[in-house]
Design a protein around this motif. Structure first.
Motif, PDB file in Angstrom:
ATOM      1  N   ARG A  13       0.971  -1.477  -0.354  1.00 39.22           N
ATOM      2  CA  ARG A  13      -0.047  -0.229   0.213  1.00 39.22           C
ATOM      3  C   ARG A  13       1.053   1.164   0.259  1.00 39.22           C
ATOM      4  NH1 ARG A  13      -5.275  -1.298   3.424  1.00 39.22           N
ATOM      5  NH2 ARG A  13      -5.906  -3.350   2.261  1.00 39.22           N
ATOM      6  N   LEU A  14       1.907   1.504   0.646  1.00 38.81           N
ATOM      7  CA  LEU A  14       2.728   2.257   0.843  1.00 38.81           C
ATOM      8  C   LEU A  14       3.563   2.738  -0.761  1.00 38.81           C
ATOM      9  CD1 LEU A  14       4.318   2.274   4.552  1.00 38.81           C
ATOM     10  CD2 LEU A  14       2.736   4.001   3.490  1.00 38.81           C
ATOM     11  N   ARG A  15       3.793   1.645  -1.181  1.00 44.24           N
ATOM     12  CA  ARG A  15       4.332   1.796  -2.335  1.00 44.24           C
ATOM     13  C   ARG A  15       3.251   1.897  -3.849  1.00 44.24           C
ATOM     14  NH1 ARG A  15       8.240  -3.629  -2.544  1.00 44.24           N
ATOM     15  NH2 ARG A  15       9.585  -3.414  -1.106  1.00 44.24           N
ATOM     16  N   ARG A  16       2.187   1.203  -3.673  1.00 42.03           N
ATOM     17  CA  ARG A  16       1.536   2.623  -4.767  1.00 42.03           C
ATOM     18  C   ARG A  16       1.414   3.552  -4.049  1.00 42.03           C
ATOM     19  NH1 ARG A  16      -4.806   0.024  -4.561  1.00 42.03           N
ATOM     20  NH2 ARG A  16      -5.756   1.652  -6.248  1.00 42.03           N
ATOM     21  N   MET A  17       1.196   4.031  -2.683  1.00 42.44           N
ATOM     22  CA  MET A  17       0.490   5.677  -3.096  1.00 42.44           C
ATOM     23  C   MET A  17       1.660   6.508  -3.079  1.00 42.44           C
ATOM     24  SD  MET A  17      -1.199   6.019   1.091  1.00 42.44           S
ATOM     25  CE  MET A  17      -0.252   4.595   1.878  1.00 42.44           C
ATOM     26  N   GLU A  18       3.321   5.684  -2.882  1.00 45.25           N
ATOM     27  CA  GLU A  18       4.201   6.277  -3.411  1.00 45.25           C
ATOM     28  C   GLU A  18       4.091   6.636  -4.661  1.00 45.25           C
ATOM     29  OE1 GLU A  18       9.286   6.364  -3.218  1.00 45.25           O
ATOM     30  OE2 GLU A  18       8.166   4.552  -3.006  1.00 45.25           O
ATOM     31  N   ALA A  19       3.652   5.456  -5.267  1.00 45.64           N
ATOM     32  CA  ALA A  19       3.697   5.811  -7.414  1.00 45.64           C
ATOM     33  C   ALA A  19       2.046   7.142  -7.680  1.00 45.64           C
ATOM     34  CB  ALA A  19       3.636   4.401  -7.713  1.00 45.64           C
ATOM     35  N   GLN A  20       1.482   6.832  -7.205  1.00 46.55           N
ATOM     36  CA  GLN A  20       0.815   8.119  -6.768  1.00 46.55           C
ATOM     37  C   GLN A  20       0.947   9.343  -6.725  1.00 46.55           C
ATOM     38  OE1 GLN A  20      -2.734   5.879  -4.541  1.00 46.55           O
ATOM     39  NE2 GLN A  20      -3.693   5.067  -6.232  1.00 46.55           N
ATOM     40  N   GLY A  21       2.281   9.376  -6.018  1.00 50.88           N
ATOM     41  CA  GLY A  21       2.156  10.578  -5.271  1.00 50.88           C
ATOM     42  C   GLY A  21       1.937  11.525  -4.395  1.00 50.88           C
ATOM     43  N   ILE A  22       1.144  10.328  -3.057  1.00 51.89           N
ATOM     44  CA  ILE A  22       0.958  10.267  -2.293  1.00 51.89           C
ATOM     45  C   ILE A  22       1.600  10.868  -0.675  1.00 51.89           C
ATOM     46  CG2 ILE A  22      -0.936   9.975  -0.644  1.00 51.89           C
ATOM     47  CD1 ILE A  22      -2.125   8.741  -2.800  1.00 51.89           C
ATOM     48  N   VAL A  23       3.130   9.497  -1.118  1.00 48.82           N
ATOM     49  CA  VAL A  23       3.717   9.603   0.157  1.00 48.82           C
ATOM     50  C   VAL A  23       5.194   9.917  -1.094  1.00 48.82           C
ATOM     51  CG1 VAL A  23       2.498   8.561   1.598  1.00 48.82           C
ATOM     52  CG2 VAL A  23       3.802   7.576   0.378  1.00 48.82           C
ATOM     53  N   ARG A  24       6.312  10.631   0.122  1.00 49.35           N
ATOM     54  CA  ARG A  24       7.178   9.915  -0.156  1.00 49.35           C
ATOM     55  C   ARG A  24       8.453   9.599   0.359  1.00 49.35           C
ATOM     56  NH1 ARG A  24       7.908  15.014   1.422  1.00 49.35           N
ATOM     57  NH2 ARG A  24       7.211  16.292  -1.131  1.00 49.35           N
ATOM     58  N   ARG A  25       9.058   8.251  -0.102  1.00 50.14           N
ATOM     59  CA  ARG A  25       9.544   7.892   0.879  1.00 50.14           C
ATOM     60  C   ARG A  25      11.617   8.142   0.744  1.00 50.14           C
ATOM     61  NH1 ARG A  25      12.494   2.492  -0.405  1.00 50.14           N
ATOM     62  NH2 ARG A  25      12.842   0.623   0.956  1.00 50.14           N
ATOM     63  N   GLU A  26      11.495   8.075   2.288  1.00 49.47           N
ATOM     64  CA  GLU A  26      12.886   8.578   2.318  1.00 49.47           C
ATOM     65  C   GLU A  26      13.706   7.107   2.911  1.00 49.47           C
ATOM     66  OE1 GLU A  26      15.926  11.769   4.001  1.00 49.47           O
ATOM     67  OE2 GLU A  26      14.022  11.895   4.155  1.00 49.47           O
ATOM     68  N   VAL A  27      14.757   6.473   2.157  1.00 48.29           N
ATOM     69  CA  VAL A  27      15.693   4.989   2.722  1.00 48.29           C
ATOM     70  C   VAL A  27      17.147   6.573   3.982  1.00 48.29           C
ATOM     71  CG1 VAL A  27      17.150   3.568   2.668  1.00 48.29           C
ATOM     72  CG2 VAL A  27      15.282   3.958   1.517  1.00 48.29           C
ATOM     73  N   LEU A  28      16.821   6.125   4.865  1.00 46.68           N
ATOM     74  CA  LEU A  28      17.942   6.964   6.138  1.00 46.68           C
ATOM     75  C   LEU A  28      19.311   6.353   6.507  1.00 46.68           C
ATOM     76  CD1 LEU A  28      14.994   8.287   9.064  1.00 46.68           C
ATOM     77  CD2 LEU A  28      16.176   8.955   7.107  1.00 46.68           C
ATOM     78  N   PRO A  29      20.393   5.947   6.555  1.00 42.19           N
ATOM     79  CA  PRO A  29      21.647   5.191   6.027  1.00 42.19           C
ATOM     80  C   PRO A  29      22.273   5.330   7.902  1.00 42.19           C
ATOM     81  CG  PRO A  29      22.440   8.354   6.312  1.00 42.19           C
ATOM     82  CD  PRO A  29      20.685   8.198   6.208  1.00 42.19           C
ATOM     83  N   THR A  30      21.043   4.027   8.532  1.00 43.81           N
ATOM     84  CA  THR A  30      21.079   3.620  10.141  1.00 43.81           C
ATOM     85  C   THR A  30      21.744   1.968   9.586  1.00 43.81           C
ATOM     86  OG1 THR A  30      19.043   3.476   9.543  1.00 43.81           O
ATOM     87  CG2 THR A  30      19.570   5.587  10.327  1.00 43.81           C
ATOM     88  N   SER A  31      22.084   1.717  10.712  1.00 44.40           N
ATOM     89  CA  SER A  31      22.233   0.036  10.173  1.00 44.40           C
ATOM     90  C   SER A  31      21.181  -0.342  11.344  1.00 44.40           C
ATOM     91  CB  SER A  31      23.717   0.154  10.623  1.00 44.40           C
ATOM     92  OG  SER A  31      23.492  -1.772  10.717  1.00 44.40           O
ATOM     93  N   PRO A  32      20.173  -1.501  11.410  1.00 41.66           N
ATOM     94  CA  PRO A  32      19.859  -1.485   9.352  1.00 41.66           C
ATOM     95  C   PRO A  32      19.298  -0.119   9.306  1.00 41.66           C
ATOM     96  CG  PRO A  32      18.116  -2.761  11.391  1.00 41.66           C
ATOM     97  CD  PRO A  32      19.448  -2.069  11.791  1.00 41.66           C
ATOM     98  N   PRO A  33      19.371  -0.141   8.073  1.00 43.83           N
ATOM     99  CA  PRO A  33      18.614   0.807   6.964  1.00 43.83           C
ATOM    100  C   PRO A  33      16.780   1.236   7.369  1.00 43.83           C
ATOM    101  CG  PRO A  33      19.595  -0.173   5.350  1.00 43.83           C
ATOM    102  CD  PRO A  33      19.360  -1.140   6.808  1.00 43.83           C
ATOM    103  N   THR A  34      16.811   2.521   7.830  1.00 44.35           N
ATOM    104  CA  THR A  34      15.621   2.814   8.257  1.00 44.35           C
ATOM    105  C   THR A  34      14.374   3.951   7.057  1.00 44.35           C
ATOM    106  OG1 THR A  34      15.906   3.312  10.064  1.00 44.35           O
ATOM    107  CG2 THR A  34      14.160   4.078   9.938  1.00 44.35           C
ATOM    108  N   VAL A  35      12.951   3.145   6.491  1.00 46.59           N
ATOM    109  CA  VAL A  35      12.877   4.070   6.115  1.00 46.59           C
ATOM    110  C   VAL A  35      11.944   4.632   6.882  1.00 46.59           C
ATOM    111  CG1 VAL A  35      11.307   3.779   3.755  1.00 46.59           C
ATOM    112  CG2 VAL A  35      12.939   2.293   4.833  1.00 46.59           C
ATOM    113  N   GLU A  36      11.245   6.020   6.458  1.00 49.23           N
ATOM    114  CA  GLU A  36      10.782   6.888   6.836  1.00 49.23           C
ATOM    115  C   GLU A  36      10.014   7.788   5.205  1.00 49.23           C
ATOM    116  OE1 GLU A  36      12.733  10.367   8.394  1.00 49.23           O
ATOM    117  OE2 GLU A  36      12.792   9.509  10.221  1.00 49.23           O
ATOM    118  N   TYR A  37       8.044   7.401   5.870  1.00 46.11           N
ATOM    119  CA  TYR A  37       7.700   7.918   4.742  1.00 46.11           C
ATOM    120  C   TYR A  37       6.773   9.520   5.208  1.00 46.11           C
ATOM    121  CZ  TYR A  37       6.822   3.593   2.142  1.00 46.11           C
ATOM    122  OH  TYR A  37       7.629   2.545   2.161  1.00 46.11           O
ATOM    123  N   SER A  38       6.635  10.828   4.201  1.00 47.79           N
ATOM    124  CA  SER A  38       6.509  12.104   4.706  1.00 47.79           C
ATOM    125  C   SER A  38       4.730  11.786   2.847  1.00 47.79           C
ATOM    126  CB  SER A  38       6.871  12.984   4.841  1.00 47.79           C
ATOM    127  OG  SER A  38       7.401  12.753   3.684  1.00 47.79           O
TER     128      SER A  38
END
Length: 65
Positions: A13-38
């Motif tokens: 669902r998040l990927r679909r909303m990203e493709a539709q331009g509703i949310v923005r996905r940001e991968v943060l350089p942490t260990s393990p990687p963290t993903v934030e949506y806005s």
């Protein structure tokens, strides 16, 4: 009663909303990687509708008690 969503469903669902331009996905350089949506500007335009749905849901919950 609390509902849960499976990780696979949430991700889809998040990927679909990203493709539709509703949310923005940001991968943060942490260990393990963290993903934030806005929300994007388009996503923020949906806020009044979301607030209205939540308000009705809360009123329905109150009536069921």
């Amino acid at each position: 009663r609390q509902m849960c969503i499976r990780d696979r469903v949430l991700t889809a669902r998040l990927r679909r909303m990203e493709a539709q331009g509703i949310v923005r996905r940001e991968v943060l350089p942490t260990s393990p990687p963290t993903v934030e949506y806005s929300l994007t500007d388009l996503g923020r335009e949906l806020q009044p509708a979301i607030d209205a749905i939540v308000a009705v849901g809360n009123r329905l919950k109150t009536r069921e008690r």
